[in-house]
Scaffold this active site. Sequence first.
Site: not given
Ligand code: XIL
Length: 355
Positions: A140, A181, A216, A245, A247
């Site tokens: 990020e 990422n 996400h 990641e 979802d």
């Molecule tokens: C999130 C986790 O899922 C949570 O449990 C934590 O509280 C916060 O982080 N981007 C990322 C991940 O790269 O590491 C994050 O994970 C979600 C967004």
Amino acid sequence: MNAQETSLNLKEAFKGKFLIGAAMNAYQIMGKDTAATNIIKKQFNAIVAENCMKSERIHPREDKFDFSLADKFVQFGTDNNLVVTGHTLIWHSQAPDWFFVDDAGKMVSKETLIARMKNHIQTIVTRYKGKIKGWDVVNEAINDDGTYRNSKFYQIIGEDYIKLAFQFAREADPDAELYYNDYSMSIPAKRNGVVAMVKKLQKQGITIDAIGMQSHLGLDNPDIKDFEASLEAFSSLGCKVMITEMDISILPFPDKNAGAEVTKSFEYKQQMDPYRESVPDSVTTAFEQRYLSFFKLFEKHEKAVTRVTLWGVTDANSWKNNWPVPGRKDYPLLFSRNYAPKPIVDKIIKQTLSE
Ligand code: XIL
């Protein structure tokens, strides 16, 4: 489609196409959620740690690393023959305060921060050398408008911190893959910013093995065409693309600009949490269509896409229940709260086998 084919699991269905992974939480890593770890063993061939390798956890003080959970996580991967990804070395969130300040609480110099980054990265990467296939080296670093995020790393070191992070990681384990990422990668301005950053790094001799699109997703956002344009733009840089990641939230999103910025949080309101009792069929259908469309896209680009990782195993533990609004009930993953594969699992498998 015969009955035998439908009894396949995800990792068998995607064999030869891409790895299929899941993020593991602390309970799973500690062996306290065997129903979930059994799903991982059966369905997935890749893992990533949801939190335990983040800098505030693994390096809570300058002179103290805490490898207890991370070691168990990596061991679980080795024992079960899973491809292990390290997440994440350099990130503005979930970083310990000490990293950026001296004993008097003043911001450290550029030299000090570079030395701390080097020690942080090389201690961790060296420890897991040969056991971790690849690292999310920088997470990020680019804003949605394509500019560099004004993180402490950026403020103190400038954009060179990204190059240095990749160099330090490469030195520590020349055989590990190294990834950039980020979230909201479909936004055209962000896509262009990431492309420009990667090109610049490549000119400076840095190899970025893959670009991770966190993914996400919501039911309507982003537009899959924008997502595909980014996937193509990243792959045309000579990088592999990983869906890191994934979802799909079915809940209303309070701020379309929140991306996946973990530091944001919005007040709980009942109307923002509409599916406490059940999910209407129309929403389930939209959810399934969305998963099917994205998996179809990944398969279309299977030469570029080397891994698709879900951000969790079951809906019960998804971070989406608490982000961006705390205390909601979301249903973003492939396995339900009672650990059963949702009907979408079979549909995804059937879709891939029918291609
Ligand atoms: C999130 C986790 O899922 C949570 O449990 C934590 O509280 C916060 O982080 N981007 C990322 C991940 O790269 O590491 C994050 O994970 C979600 C967004």
